[in-house]
Design a protein around this motif. Structure first.
Motif, short mmCIF file in Angstrom:
data_model
loop_
_atom_site.label_atom_id
_atom_site.label_comp_id
_atom_site.label_asym_id
_atom_site.label_seq_id
_atom_site.Cartn_x
_atom_site.Cartn_y
_atom_site.Cartn_z
N GLU A 171 -10.08 -1.65 9.45
CA GLU A 171 -10.13 -1.38 8.02
C GLU A 171 -10.65 0.03 7.74
O GLU A 171 -10.52 0.54 6.62
CB GLU A 171 -10.99 -2.42 7.32
CG GLU A 171 -10.36 -3.82 7.35
CD GLU A 171 -11.17 -4.81 6.55
OE1 GLU A 171 -12.26 -4.44 6.05
OE2 GLU A 171 -10.72 -5.96 6.42
N ARG A 193 -7.77 5.43 8.17
CA ARG A 193 -7.15 5.97 6.96
C ARG A 193 -5.81 6.66 7.24
O ARG A 193 -5.03 6.89 6.31
CB ARG A 193 -8.08 6.95 6.26
CG ARG A 193 -8.57 8.11 7.11
CD ARG A 193 -9.59 8.95 6.35
NE ARG A 193 -10.13 10.03 7.15
CZ ARG A 193 -9.55 11.22 7.28
NH1 ARG A 193 -8.41 11.48 6.69
NH2 ARG A 193 -10.13 12.15 8.03
N SER A 194 -5.54 7.00 8.52
CA SER A 194 -4.22 7.55 8.86
C SER A 194 -3.99 7.34 10.35
O SER A 194 -4.93 7.21 11.14
CB SER A 194 -4.13 9.05 8.52
OG SER A 194 -4.96 9.81 9.36
N LYS A 215 8.69 -2.45 12.59
CA LYS A 215 9.03 -1.60 11.46
C LYS A 215 9.33 -0.18 11.95
O LYS A 215 8.53 0.42 12.67
CB LYS A 215 7.89 -1.54 10.44
CG LYS A 215 8.17 -0.64 9.25
CD LYS A 215 7.01 -0.62 8.27
CE LYS A 215 7.25 0.39 7.15
NZ LYS A 215 8.47 0.08 6.38
N PRO A 219 2.85 4.88 8.84
CA PRO A 219 2.31 4.45 7.53
C PRO A 219 1.46 3.19 7.70
O PRO A 219 1.82 2.28 8.45
CB PRO A 219 3.57 4.18 6.71
CG PRO A 219 4.62 3.87 7.72
CD PRO A 219 4.30 4.70 8.93
N LEU A 220 0.36 3.16 7.01
CA LEU A 220 -0.51 1.99 7.12
C LEU A 220 0.00 0.84 6.28
O LEU A 220 -0.37 -0.32 6.51
CB LEU A 220 -1.94 2.38 6.70
CG LEU A 220 -2.59 3.46 7.56
CD1 LEU A 220 -4.02 3.72 7.09
CD2 LEU A 220 -2.58 3.07 9.03
N SER A 221 0.83 1.12 5.31
CA SER A 221 1.43 0.05 4.50
C SER A 221 2.75 -0.36 5.13
O SER A 221 3.44 0.45 5.75
CB SER A 221 1.68 0.53 3.07
OG SER A 221 2.58 1.63 3.07
N GLY A 222 3.06 -1.60 5.01
CA GLY A 222 4.32 -2.09 5.55
C GLY A 222 4.22 -2.63 6.95
O GLY A 222 5.08 -3.37 7.40
N ALA A 244 -0.21 -6.25 8.92
CA ALA A 244 -1.63 -6.09 9.28
C ALA A 244 -2.26 -7.39 9.75
O ALA A 244 -3.12 -7.39 10.65
CB ALA A 244 -2.40 -5.54 8.08
N ASP A 245 -1.85 -8.50 9.17
CA ASP A 245 -2.46 -9.78 9.56
C ASP A 245 -2.22 -10.06 11.03
O ASP A 245 -3.11 -10.53 11.75
CB ASP A 245 -1.88 -10.92 8.71
CG ASP A 245 -2.35 -10.83 7.26
OD1 ASP A 245 -3.33 -10.11 7.01
OD2 ASP A 245 -1.72 -11.49 6.40
#
Length: 919
Positions: free
Chosen positions: A759, A762-763, A824, A868-871, A874-875
Motif C-alpha cells: 500500500e 506510489r509508482s 493486464k 500502472p497501479l490501477s487495473g 490488487a487483491d
C-alpha cells in the motif's frame, strides 16, 4: 547499393562516333578505355550485347556460312557467362560469341587489332570465318591483328572460349563465381605500320630522373624519333633516337620532381609517340619502393620514397556478387579504392586475381598501395601448370609495370598448387621449392623496382623472399601471444618461417593475413568482427617489430562475412561512435595511436584505483604539433543509467616513429556495479581529434546504493516459470540470455518480499534489455559444414556457423513486444532489430578464452515500461504476494522473436528490474 538496377544504372551511354567515327549510339557497360596507362586515341569499345551459344554445331554453321542468327542467345560482354550481369546461365564449358564490327574508313592505312582484356581459358578468334588468333590463359590481355579488314563495311567476329576445367589451369578463387569466357573489355584499336609495343617507366627519385624502356613492333626507320611530351609536371619534351632499333632505354631528368605518395598521388601524364606512326597516352608515378631500418631499431620496414611505411592493408578478394571478376562500372571500381582510403588503410592485397587495369588506375590516382597476387592452380606443380603460371606472371608484370600503386608481387599463396602427393603424404618437395625460388628470381629480373614474395606463407615455408610474411587467425584474446611469438623468432639467420634449410634475412616481417574469421573452430561466420579487431590492432601497435598487418578482408564474399563492408558493399554498423563520440573504425588505422596497456575487457572492484599506462604508436614523422590525451570515464550502472565520471588531460610529447608508453593515468572505479569505459581522444593544439580509442571495466560485487524510498526487485532471464515459442527457444551460457523464436512468451512469477508494504507503493516501472530475435541457420539444424571454403564451398548461410551472430547492418529484423502484469497489458514496444556490434560489450566479456563463440556482440535496447497501479488485480497480489510478468510476441506477419538479456550479457549491466517508488 544493392540492386542490379543501380549497377546497370551507372552504365554510361556513349557515342561510339566520339572514338571511332561511327554514327551508332549504344548504351554499353564499362565504356571507358580499359587501360588509361596505355591508351590510343583511335579505338572502338566492343562491350555490349553479342550473340551467344553453347551449341558447337550452330557456331560451326555460322563460321562456315556467316549467319550469326543461329546462336540463339544474347550475352552482355564483358561479364562472364553464369554471372547475373551477363544475362546467360552457366550451361556449358565452351561458349561462342558473335557480332558484327565495322572498322571506320578513316582507319584505312592503319593496322587494326582486336584486343581482349581477359578471357578464360582457351580463346580463339575468327574474322569472317578465318581464324586470326588464339590465346591460352585466363587473366591477361591478348590481341589479334585483323589483316583482312574491309574498311567501312560490316564484318563478322566470332570468339570461342573453352573454359573446360583443369587442375593445371590457373583458377584462383573462382569458386566464388566462375569467371567463364570473356570477362574484360574487348575493343578494336588502330595503330601505325610500326607501333609502340611496350612502354615502361622506372622512377629513380634519388637521381631525380625516370628511366623509360620502349619496345617497338619492328626496328624503327633510320632517324625515327621517340618523343615523350609531359602533359603534367612541367617537364620539357624529350626526344630520343630510335633509328634502326626495336628497343631502347632513355633516362630523362626531372626538374623539381614531384613524388607520388599516399597523401599526394601525383601522376606524370605523358604522350609517347614514334615519329608520325603511333601515339600512346600513358602516365607514371615518381616513387621508390625499398626497405629501410625502422628508426632507432635493428629491423627493417618497407619503405616508400626512402621513408619507413607501416603497412595497414586488407585482403581484397575483388569479387562482385553479380559480375564475379567483372565490376559493373568504373564508378564502382573507384569506390572500391575509396572504401580502403576512407578506412585509413595504406593498401589492398588483390588476392589470387590479376586485377582489372582501371581499378589499378584508381589506386594510382587516389593513392592506395597494392600487393598484386598471381593466381594459383589447384592441382600439383606439373609442367603444364607451371607453364600457365609463368605465362601469366610475365604478362601480368608486362601489363601492370607502370602502376605506381603496386609495391609488391606475390607469387604464391599458402603453398596452394605447390604440394605433391607422395607415398608419405602431401609434400612441398625440394625440387618444387627450387622452382619457386627460380620464379622469385624471374620476377625480380622482370621488375627490379618492386618487392617480391615467393609466397604469402601460412605453413612457415618461405624459400627466398623480400618480405618475411606470415598468416594467422585468432580470437582477440590470443593476439598478444601470437604476435610476440613471431617477433621473438624473427632475426637474420633464423630458420623460423622458412623451409629446406633456408634462413631469414633482414627482410621486413609483416603479417599478410589476419583476423578472426578462421580463428574459431570452423569459421566465425557473420559476426561483429570489430571487437576482436580492436584487440588485435591494439596488440599490433604495441609490437613495432612487426612492420604491418593485412586484415581479411575488404568485403564479404559468398561464404565469408568478415569484410569491412558487405558483399554488395553496403555498410556494416559498428556502434563505435556511440561509445566514443566521433570514433569510427578508421581510428584503428590512425598514424597517431594511443592504447591502454591492458586487455580490452577487465573485471574490477568497486572503488579500485587502476594504474593505467598508455602506449603511443606514432607511425610517421609528420609533426602534428603539441598533443594532449583527453580521457573520460563513462558507463551504465546497474539500473541502466548512463553516468559520467572524471575527465583528465594528459600532455603527450610527439616523437617521429615513436612506439612506447607515453603516460600513466590513475582511473578510479565507480563505487556502484556497472559497465564503464574510458574514452581516449588524442588532440593536437588546434583541438582537432587525431585518434579515438577506449578500454572497458566491469565493476561487480558492489553494494550499490538504493535511492531513498525505492525498492529494487530483479529477476534473471533464465528464471521464467512458463514459456512457449512457435519456432523454439534457446539459452546462452546457462541463461545469461534467453532467446524465443517466432511468436510466443516468457512468463516470470515473482514473490514479493515480506517486508514490502504494497500500500506504500506510489509508482512502479519495469526496466530491461531486449531485442528482436532472428532464427539463424545455426539455430535450426546445427552447423555441419562440408567442403573447401577457398573453393567456394562451406556454407552460403551467413549464420550457419555456431560462432556466428549477424553483425548490425542496414537491414533490420523488427519485432513487436507486449509486456503484461498479472494478465493486464501494461506496455507495447517496437523492437527495432536484433543487433550485434561493438556496443554489445557484456556479450563479448562473457565469452570464455576458447575458440568457440556464442552470440558475441549481441545486445538489445533498454526498455522502460511504467506499470500502472490501477487495473492490476490488487487483491490477488495481496493474497499471493506474487506478480506474474509476461513478455510476449503476438502472432503477426513479423513474428520477430524476442531476446531477453541479463546483467552479464548484452549492452546494459542489469537483469530485468522492477523499480518501486514508495511513500
Amino acid at each position: 547499393m544493392k540492386s542490379a538496377n543501380f549497377f546497370l544504372g551507372v552504365i554510361l551511354t556513349i557515342a561510339l562516333a566520339a572514338c571511332a567515327g561511327q554514327d551508332v549510339t549504344e548504351s554499353i557497360p564499362l565504356p571507358e578505355h580499359p587501360r588509361p596507362d596505355f591508351e590510343r586515341a583511335e579505338w572502338i569499345n566492343l562491350n555490349g550485347h553479342w550473340v551467344f551459344t553453347f551449341d558447337e554445331a550452330a557456331a560451326s554453321a555460322a563460321l562456315s556460312g556467316g549467319d550469326l542468327s543461329a546462336f540463339g542467345q544474347k550475352i552482355l560482354v564483358p561479364f562472364p557467362w553464369g554471372s547475373k550481369l551477363s544475362e546467360v546461365e552457366d550451361k556449358g564449358d565452351i561458349g561462342w560469341y558473335g557480332r558484327e564490327i565495322t572498322v571506320p574508313k578513316s582507319w584505312k592505312g592503319k593496322r587494326v587489332f582486336l584486343v581482349v582484356g581477359a578471357s578464360d581459358w582457351d580463346t580463339q578468334v575468327w574474322l569472317d570465318g578465318k581464324e586470326v588468333g588464339r590465346h591460352q590463359g585466363g587473366y591477361t590481355p591478348f590481341e589479334c591483328e585483323l589483316s583482312d579488314v574491309r574498311f567501312g563495311e560490316a564484318q563478322k567476329v566470332v570468339i570461342k572460349a573453352d573454359d573446360t576445367s583443369s587442375d593445371s589451369h590457373l583458377y584462383g578463387k573462382q569458386g566464388y563465381g566462375n569467371a567463364r569466357g570473356i570477362w574484360q573489355t574487348v575493343y578494336l584499336e588502330a595503330r601505325g605500320e610500326n607501333y609502340i609495343k611496350s612502354l615502361h617507366f622506372s622512377p629513380d627519385i634519388d637521381a631525380s630522373a625516370v628511366k623509360v624502356d620502349v619496345a617497338l613492333a619492328a626496328p624503327a626507320a633510320s632517324g625515327e624519333a621517340f618523343k615523350l611530351v609531359f602533359k603534367t609536371g612541367g617537364q620539357d619534351t624529350f626526344t630520343g633516337d630510335m633509328g634502326g632499333k626495336d628497343k631502347a632505354s632513355f633516362t630523362i631528368p626531372l626538374k623539381d620532381q614531384r613524388l607520388w605518395d599516399l597523401d599526394d598521388p601525383f601522376l606524370y601524364e605523358v604522350t609517347a609517340s614514334l615519329g608520325g606512326e603511333d601515339k600512346v597516352e600513358s602516365y607514371f608515378g615518381q616513387r621508390k619502393i625499398g626497405v629501410t631500418k625502422f628508426p632507432g631499431a635493428d629491423y627493417n620496414y618497407v619503405a616508400l620514397n626512402n621513408k619507413p611505411l607501416y603497412l595497414q592493408l586488407c585482403l581484397d578478394q575483388s569479387y562482385h556478387p553479380e559480375g564475379f571478376y567483372t565490376f559493373p562500372s568504373d564508378e564502382f571500381m573507384k569506390n572500391e579504392i575509396l572504401i580502403s582510403k576512407n578506412l585509413g588503410l595504406s593498401g589492398n592485397r588483390v588476392h589470387i586475381k590479376v586485377e582489372v587495369p582501371r581499378k589499378l588506375y584508381w589506386a594510382d590516382k587516389l593513392g592506395l598501395l597494392i600487393m598484386a597476387d598471381t593466381p594459383n592452380f589447384w592441382g600439383e606443380p606439373v609442367p603444364e601448370a607451371r607453364e600457365d603460371w609463368e605465362n601469366c606472371l610475365r604478362a601480368q608484370v608486362e601489363r601492370d609495370y607502370n602502376h605506381p600503386s603496386i609495391f609488391a608481387w606475390v607469387n604464391f599463396n599458402e603453398t596452394w598448387g605447390l604440394f605433391t602427393q607422395a607415398p608419405s603424404g602431401r609434400a612441398y618437395l625440394p625440387e618444387t621449392q627450387e622452382w619457386v625460388r627460380s620464379m622469385y628470381h624471374l620476377t625480380k629480373s622482370l621488375d627490379p623496382t618492386r618487392l617480391v614474395e615467393d609466397q604469402s606463407a601460412t605453413n612457415k615455408d618461405h624459400v627466398e623472399s623480400d618480405i618475411n610474411s606470415w598468416h594467422s587467425y585468432c580470437p582477440g584474446w590470443d593476439w598478444d601471444r601470437e604476435i610476440k611469438y613471431y617477433c621473438d623468432n624473427t632475426y637474420p639467420g633464423s630458420h623460423f618461417n622458412f623451409i629446406g634449410g633456408n634462413v631469414q634475412t633482414d627482410a621486413p616481417m609483416i603479417n599478410s593475413e589476419c583476423g578472426d574469421v578462421w580463428g574459431y573452430h570452423g569459421s566465425a561466420g557473420d559476426c561483429d568482427f570489430t571487437w576482436d579487431y580492436h584487440i588485435m590492432i591494439d596488440a599490433f601497435r604495441r609490437n613495432p617489430k612487426c612492420a604491418g598487418w593485412l586484415y581479411t578482408e575488404h568485403h564479404d564474399v559468398i561464404n565469408e562475412w568478415n569484410g569491412y563492408v558487405q558483399y554488395d558493399r553496403s555498410p556494416k554498423i559498428d556502434g563505435l561512435g556511440d561509445l566514443v563520440p566521433g570514433m569510427t573504425i578508421a581510428d584503428f588505422q590512425s598514424l597517431y595511436y594511443i592504447s591502454a596497456v591492458k586487455y580490452l575487457w577487465t573485471v574490477n572492484k568497486p572503488g579500485e584505483t587502476v594504474d593505467l599506462p598508455f602506449h603511443g604508436s606514432f607511425m610517421t614523422d609528420k609533426d602534428p604539433g603539441k598533443l594532449v590525451l583527453e580521457t573520460e570515464l563513462v558507463g551504465y550502472n546497474a539500473l541502466g543509467e548512463f553516468k559520467t565520471f572524471g575527465s583528465h588531460s594528459i600532455p603527450v610529447a610527439f616523437e617521429p616513429w615513436l612506439s612506447k608508453e607515453v603516460a600513466t593515468g590513475k582511473v578510479e572505479m565507480p563505487s556502484e556495479n556497472g559497465l564503464y569505459w574510458l574514452r581516449m581522444t588524442l588532440k593536437n593544439d588546434k583541438g582537432e581529434a587525431l585518434h579515438h580509442n577506449f578500454t572497458t571495466f566491469r565493476v561487480k560485487d558492489a553494494k550499490s546504493p538504493v535511492p531513498e524510498k525505492t525498492r529494487i526487485l530483479t529477476f534473471a532471464p533464465s528464471s521464467y516459470t512458463a514459456s512457449e515459442w512457435s519456432n523454439g527457444q534457446s539459452s546462452i551460457y546457462n541463461g545469461l540470455k534467453e532467446n524465443g523464436f517466432g511468436h510466443g512468451y516468457y512468463e516470470y512469477t515473482l514473490t514479493l518480499p515480506k517486508d514490502l508494504d504494497l500500500e506504500s507503493v506510489r509508482s512502479a516501472a519495469l526496466v530491461f534489455e531486449a531485442s528482436a530475435k532472428e532464427k539463424f541457420g545455426k539455430d535450426k539444424d546445427g552447423d555441419e559444414i562440408q567442403g573447401d571454403y577457398m573453393l567456394g564451398k562451406g556454407t552460403f548461410d551467413h549464420c550457419k556457423s555456431l560462432n556466428s551472430y549477424a553483425m548490425t547492418d542496414t537491414t533490420l529484423w523488427p519485432s513487436k513486444l507486449e509486456v503484461s502484469v498479472n494478465g493486464k497489458v501494461v506496455g507495447k514496444v517496437d523492437l527495432a532489430d536484433d543487433p550485434a556490434d561493438h556496443r554489445g560489450i557484456l556479450s563479448w566479456g562473457a565469452q570464455p578464452a576458447e575458440r568457440e563463440m556464442r552470440e558475441g556482440g549481441s545486445y538489445g535496447e533498454l526498455v522502460k515500461v511504467e506499470i500502472p497501479l490501477s487495473g492490476i488485480p490488487a487483491d490477488e497480489i495481496l493474497k499471493t504476494r506474487q506478480v506474474k510478468i509476461r513478455f510476449s510476441v503476438p502472432e503477426s506477419d513479423l513474428d520477430g522473436g524476442l531476446a531477453i538479456y541479463g546483467k552479464d550479457f548484452g549492452r546494459y549491466p542489469l537483469d530485468p528490474t522492477i523499480i518501486l517508488k514508495t511513500k
